[in-house]
Design a protein around this motif. Sequence first.
Motif, PDB file in Angstrom:
ATOM      1  N   GLY A   1       1.051  -1.327   0.088  1.00 44.84           N
ATOM      2  CA  GLY A   1      -0.264  -0.084  -0.076  1.00 44.84           C
ATOM      3  C   GLY A   1       0.670   1.446   0.122  1.00 44.84           C
ATOM      4  N   CYS A   2       2.485   1.321   0.725  1.00 47.08           N
ATOM      5  CA  CYS A   2       2.746   2.509   1.097  1.00 47.08           C
ATOM      6  C   CYS A   2       4.075   2.252   0.151  1.00 47.08           C
ATOM      7  CB  CYS A   2       2.667   3.193   2.002  1.00 47.08           C
ATOM      8  SG  CYS A   2       3.195   2.394   2.877  1.00 47.08           S
TER       9      CYS A   2
ATOM     10  N   GLU B   1       6.331   2.036   2.368  1.00 44.50           N
ATOM     11  CA  GLU B   1       7.535   2.589   3.366  1.00 44.50           C
ATOM     12  C   GLU B   1       6.957   2.203   5.352  1.00 44.50           C
ATOM     13  OE1 GLU B   1       7.092   5.993   1.674  1.00 44.50           O
ATOM     14  OE2 GLU B   1       5.306   6.998   2.276  1.00 44.50           O
TER      15      GLU B   1
ATOM     16  N   VAL C   1       4.383   2.332   6.424  1.00 43.21           N
ATOM     17  CA  VAL C   1       3.704   3.229   7.122  1.00 43.21           C
ATOM     18  C   VAL C   1       2.010   2.985   7.448  1.00 43.21           C
ATOM     19  CG1 VAL C   1       1.937   5.755   7.250  1.00 43.21           C
ATOM     20  CG2 VAL C   1       4.249   5.245   6.529  1.00 43.21           C
TER      21      VAL C   1
ATOM     22  N   LEU D   1      -3.822   0.651   8.479  1.00 40.24           N
ATOM     23  CA  LEU D   1      -4.581   2.059   7.728  1.00 40.24           C
ATOM     24  C   LEU D   1      -5.588   1.572   6.751  1.00 40.24           C
ATOM     25  CD1 LEU D   1      -2.606   4.525   6.521  1.00 40.24           C
ATOM     26  CD2 LEU D   1      -3.714   4.264   9.078  1.00 40.24           C
TER      27      LEU D   1
END
Lengths: 761, 153
Positions: free
Chosen positions: B38-39, B41, B43, B132
């Motif tokens: 999803g990112c 990195e 997070v 998230l």
Amino acid sequence: MAYRVIGTSAARADAWEKVRGRPIYAGDVAMPGMLHGRIVRSPYASARIARIDTRAARALPGVAAVLTAQDVPRNELRMELPGRMAEATAGAVLATQPVLAADRVNFQGEPVAAIAAETEEIAAEAADLVEVEYEELPGVYDPLVALEPGAPEVHEGGNVLRRWHLRAGDVTEGFRRAAVVVEHTYRTPFVDHVYLETETGLGWIDAEGVLTLRVSTQVLEHFRDVAEILQLPHGRVRLEGAYLGGGFGGKEDVTVECLLGLLVWKTRRPVRLVFSREESFIGHGKRHPYVMRYRTGATREGALTALEAELISDSGAYAALSPWVLFYSLVTATGPYRVPHVKVDATTVYTNNPVASAYRCFGSIQTCLAYEGQMDALAAALGMDPLALREKNFLRKGDTLATGQVMETEPMIAQTMRQAWAGLGERRAPGGPIRVGRAVAASFTPYGRMCWTRDSASAWVGMELDGTAVVRCAAPDVGGGQTASLCAITAEVLGLDTDRVVAVGRDSHFTPRAGTTTATRQLLMSGNAVLAAAREVRRHLVAEAAALLEAAPGDIELADGRAFVRGAPDRAVPMAGVVRAATANGRPVQALEKYDAPWAPTIDPVTGQGKAFNDYTFGSHALEVEIDEETGRTRVSRLVACFDAGLVINRASAEGQLEGGAVQGLGYALMEEIALENGVSRNPHLLDYKVPTSLDAPAIETILIESGHGLGPFGAKGLGEPAMTPSIAAVANAVSNAVGARMTELPITAERVLAALRSTT
Amino acid sequence: MTLTFVLNGHPCTAEAPAHWTVLDLLRDGLSLTGTKDGCGEGVCGTCTVLADGRPIRACLVLAAHVRGRALVTVEGLETDGRLDPLQTAFAERGAAQCGFCTPGMLLAAKALLTEDPAPTAQEVREALSGNLCRCTGYAKIVEAVLAAAPGRS
């Protein structure tokens, strides 16, 4: 009427796949010989491209293609829905954007070159080897500045992209009749959708030479855009819709499609293109920042007399859907209220900021912040209860909107507000440094497209020989349960369990065209198309069963996977038997139907008068905030969302829309903002761009009213976008209530709250 | 490099370039695409998997880390064709909307329930706060985890 399937919380078929982590997303499939795509983007918001040298990148072993503007057969992407949008544009709307920038870049992140290579690592290295020489140009980064004479022009012809106007009654007279007038200016920032799945696609050329793209998109009709930029016959490009890892409007515009199509077509090999999170932040359309100056007047008794508003939205560097987003703002500018005298002027302006386009609520959420802020400000000025003031002015059946549109059914807005407020329960006692505030926000949001667009959706339903049903409908599923709802409608009509109804995917060429999963239109449009097809299939089944059972068609019932004679359940035949008999008699049981939304003429471009939308969803949020006086930190402690859903198709899905919309709104209200410095994002990462976590989200109560007034199947309305609309206004009003000053600018950060607290002491 | 570890209950040997992350190993090396990116990195939490029972961010941890460890991904939650109670609760309670955060959520929740079979709603929220979700507002996710908690029934 009692339903068997409709209105239950039945688990969705896609959910069983999703909890197993099975591959249903665009990025989960690889192909033999697949290349990896990579985009070179401008680091500047406004610059001339002096030179691009791709030789070093092309020479790198493992690089299959390095493409620039000159490689795009028609380097112009047109931001238009098929043939329909131009009708309402009084002036020329410059709504084009290059696929790859040629000699000038207008925003940070604008694509300049596209690369395909054997591995992701080689593609990244090649991107570093592309030499682009930029000469920075003066840019404009504030829409108010962009409107000033002498401001740098983003495009030839000036920075005004589109103006809309709304006129009703005589606003001067309206203010003369007002005993109190409140005036505030509201401001909202650029915000990002932050779907968890970034923009993703896989493309290949299939056996018939058809360019095929499997993309995470809300709009399968973008196959036309790909065909146009490649100068191919439209039939030669096919889009297959994967399940989306979230959309919220951000996958409504073209994302990877054209770049991916270009790379596949030029290399003749399969290519996968996935935007990184940073690219997602800088590379796709944002929500428009607005500046909204509002004046609202009312009599001493609290009857609204006049509303005057000036709306300015920042379109960013290209048009995208800005004119239409702004149009939603125009129509919703008064809120769900009777206002006799109205004057609204709305302008969307080019800047060198990120491109702004569709995001859940599509222009109707910014105005809600303003019109609901005004209602609380008026209530304070009049010394009235804010709920009583609203109730006095809410639209009722037979009333007209400022656009002249008559409310044909009872808007349930007062009920939604009262029930949401009651749901909050007892007010929490403030303690220590904690201030408590609470407020409501009432809202209305269109579902379905503008009436003049002649929106239409098609669907096919057919029976298999084993008595199962198949639904074919090209409606992308963004995760809201679109596909499952179409299956539920079919199951309801045909008397089948939901696991006996299968949807076979979403594809621009293999499934009947259903239009976009945007504008909260799929339940209305595809839902009605599937309902019509299922009813036609039912008619065939009933006729066949009547013959088999030697009964009158009017006496045949379909339930539990069989057909039987009403009152004599033993006289029955399994559904499979009915289908086999029909097929043996040369009558395969299938139907292709379409649903056309009711049409109305284009609204008057000078006065905004006319029927803009066929119907609206009404709903309210009530919420309580706790504010720490010492830190300014705001916590939403409780939230109640109440909406008139018309009719609930899947209860868990409907509640999920309300819960998710509310929390997405809390992020917008309290923490989210793309921090720009001369058009360049300072926070294109999730570390710096914060969205709500499970600890930020409050306990949420959802209340669904079912008026049966909707235009969708069985009287349903749409919920996807409406669910978010009242959120930011409710938070701003509750914080205002707690601090004793009107909060007019988002996000409501701790700093802003502290400043407001200081201003009142 | 050659990696030997236990993957979803079965011994596994895999080849991986030294720069690969656990996420690369799973998705590209082993075609286990349930784990999402999803990112990239660390997070968003969509790439959460369990290493020796503890949640890790597969996008940040180098593949070499799995050597000798027991790795559990979403594909390994099912046992003998039976779904984990968390999977059933997520599906039945509408906790999976777009589904992209679901695998990571399930594993973060699995780690929590293994440690604490009867968490409170607040403890569930804390345990999932690194994952998230943009669709659900977390309400039905928290509900589903509580419903699947063996110590709460």
